[in-house]
Motif scaffolding. Structure first.
Motif, mmCIF file in Angstrom:
data_model
loop_
_atom_site.group_PDB
_atom_site.id
_atom_site.type_symbol
_atom_site.label_atom_id
_atom_site.label_comp_id
_atom_site.label_asym_id
_atom_site.label_seq_id
_atom_site.Cartn_x
_atom_site.Cartn_y
_atom_site.Cartn_z
ATOM 1 N N ARG A 134 0.879 -1.067 0.005
ATOM 2 C CA ARG A 134 0.053 0.019 -0.044
ATOM 3 C C ARG A 134 0.986 1.265 0.165
ATOM 4 O O ARG A 134 0.401 2.350 -0.409
ATOM 5 N N THR A 135 2.123 1.294 0.489
ATOM 6 C CA THR A 135 2.930 2.378 0.405
ATOM 7 C C THR A 135 4.184 2.366 -0.340
ATOM 8 O O THR A 135 4.740 3.300 -0.701
ATOM 9 N N GLN A 136 3.973 1.238 -1.136
ATOM 10 C CA GLN A 136 5.235 0.918 -2.310
ATOM 11 C C GLN A 136 6.602 1.144 -1.577
ATOM 12 O O GLN A 136 7.589 1.561 -2.015
ATOM 13 N N SER A 137 6.765 0.670 -0.320
ATOM 14 C CA SER A 137 7.946 0.563 0.537
ATOM 15 C C SER A 137 8.663 -0.590 0.311
ATOM 16 O O SER A 137 8.229 -1.825 0.090
ATOM 17 N N PRO A 138 9.927 -0.695 0.292
ATOM 18 C CA PRO A 138 10.684 -2.034 0.158
ATOM 19 C C PRO A 138 10.695 -2.725 1.317
ATOM 20 O O PRO A 138 10.531 -2.155 2.652
ATOM 21 N N VAL A 139 10.861 -4.086 1.399
ATOM 22 C CA VAL A 139 10.821 -4.896 2.528
ATOM 23 C C VAL A 139 12.203 -5.264 2.960
ATOM 24 O O VAL A 139 13.027 -5.571 2.063
ATOM 25 N N PRO A 167 0.449 -6.349 -7.372
ATOM 26 C CA PRO A 167 -0.656 -7.116 -7.610
ATOM 27 C C PRO A 167 -1.596 -6.420 -8.631
ATOM 28 O O PRO A 167 -1.679 -5.515 -8.557
ATOM 29 N N GLU A 168 -2.288 -7.328 -9.410
ATOM 30 C CA GLU A 168 -3.498 -6.959 -10.254
ATOM 31 C C GLU A 168 -4.378 -6.564 -9.519
ATOM 32 O O GLU A 168 -5.197 -5.363 -9.658
ATOM 33 N N LYS A 169 -4.689 -7.065 -8.434
ATOM 34 C CA LYS A 169 -5.874 -6.620 -7.395
ATOM 35 C C LYS A 169 -5.211 -6.876 -6.139
ATOM 36 O O LYS A 169 -4.942 -8.093 -5.627
ATOM 37 N N ASP A 171 -5.835 -7.529 -2.794
ATOM 38 C CA ASP A 171 -6.838 -8.106 -2.004
ATOM 39 C C ASP A 171 -6.470 -9.078 -0.846
ATOM 40 O O ASP A 171 -5.000 -9.153 -0.779
ATOM 41 N N ALA A 172 -7.127 -9.862 -0.103
ATOM 42 C CA ALA A 172 -6.507 -10.719 0.868
ATOM 43 C C ALA A 172 -5.688 -11.680 0.344
ATOM 44 O O ALA A 172 -4.745 -12.016 0.957
ATOM 45 N N LEU A 173 -5.907 -12.355 -0.937
ATOM 46 C CA LEU A 173 -5.093 -13.339 -1.527
ATOM 47 C C LEU A 173 -3.770 -12.728 -1.993
ATOM 48 O O LEU A 173 -2.873 -13.370 -1.471
ATOM 49 N N ALA A 174 -3.661 -11.739 -2.488
ATOM 50 C CA ALA A 174 -2.494 -10.956 -2.786
ATOM 51 C C ALA A 174 -1.433 -10.570 -1.524
ATOM 52 O O ALA A 174 -0.439 -10.840 -1.551
ATOM 53 N N TYR A 175 -2.292 -10.031 -0.511
ATOM 54 C CA TYR A 175 -1.517 -9.770 0.677
ATOM 55 C C TYR A 175 -0.892 -11.227 1.485
ATOM 56 O O TYR A 175 0.248 -11.157 1.973
ATOM 57 N N LYS A 176 -1.798 -12.299 1.187
ATOM 58 C CA LYS A 176 -1.101 -13.621 1.587
ATOM 59 C C LYS A 176 0.076 -13.994 0.876
ATOM 60 O O LYS A 176 0.977 -14.473 1.492
ATOM 61 N N GLU A 177 0.113 -13.869 -0.172
ATOM 62 C CA GLU A 177 1.011 -14.381 -1.300
ATOM 63 C C GLU A 177 2.153 -13.382 -0.899
ATOM 64 O O GLU A 177 3.407 -14.065 -0.817
#
Length: 199
Positions: A134-139, A167-169, A171-177
């Motif tokens: 959401r912030t486009q910050s590096p990990v 991610p394209e979307k 959502d919860a799945l993208a965050y989990k991945e």
């Protein structure tokens, strides 16, 4: 000034006990980053703060809300950059605080597993990935010696910072991945640390 005094006092108290070594300090990026590590002991957050302090950083970190019940403890943890999160439910105030910290260009320490685990790494929650995306910050992955025992030494090893693919979307799945990718990077740092010890 007080912050520096407290950190140095903590360092001098813990140094002879844990004999911490920091590795990969050159990998710490300037500006905002979601600092993600494995979590096996209460002292993990303190060790990461001490390592980042050596590079002139004053990071923020999430801590369980129970630590803030006592007024004195609440003042201390808040002054040291910690803020509470109510685990087990959606804490919008904590989410907003995380986003604000990163948008201000600061480091945010999050243990993706959400709680301590017995081994080196466990299953991650999606929070850290959500903040990074959401912030486009590096990990910034960091591996901390698991199973720390007094006088046996431990290491805080920082890996290369990286960005999660957008991610394209979102959502919860993208965050989990994204969370799974973060844990994989932490494990890679741990594996590299072990390899370096044997070389």
């Amino acid at each position: 000034m007080l912050y520096n005094i407290i950190v140095w006092a903590v360092y001098l108290a813990l140094a002879p006990i844990y004999r911490m070594k920091a590795r990969g300090l050159e990998n710490i990026p300037k500006g905002a980053a979601v600092v993600c590590g494995n979590h096996t002991a209460r002292v993990d957050a303190v060790l990461v703060v001490l390592a980042l302090f050596r590079q002139g950083e004053r990071p923020a970190l999430i801590a369980k809300a129970e630590l803030f019940r006592n007024p004195v403890a609440r003042w201390f943890f808040t002054y040291m950059g910690a803020f509470p999160v109510n685990r087990g439910k959606a804490d919008l105030a904590a989410v907003k605080k995380c986003l604000t910290v990163l948008k201000q260009g600061k480091k945010l320490i999050i243990f993706p597993e959400g709680t301590r685990v017995k081994e080196g790494t466990g299953e991650a929650k999606s929070g850290a990935a959500m903040m990074a995306l959401r912030t486009q910050s590096p990990v910034l992955p960091v591996y901390i010696t698991p199973g720390k025992k007094a006088f046996r030494g431990c290491e805080v090893a920082f890996g290369q910072p990286f960005y999660l693919p957008k991610p394209e979307k979102a959502d919860a799945l993208a965050y989990k991945e994204g969370a799974e990718q973060i844990m994989a990077r932490i494990e890679t740092v741990g594996a590299g640390r072990e390899q370096a010890r044997h070389d």
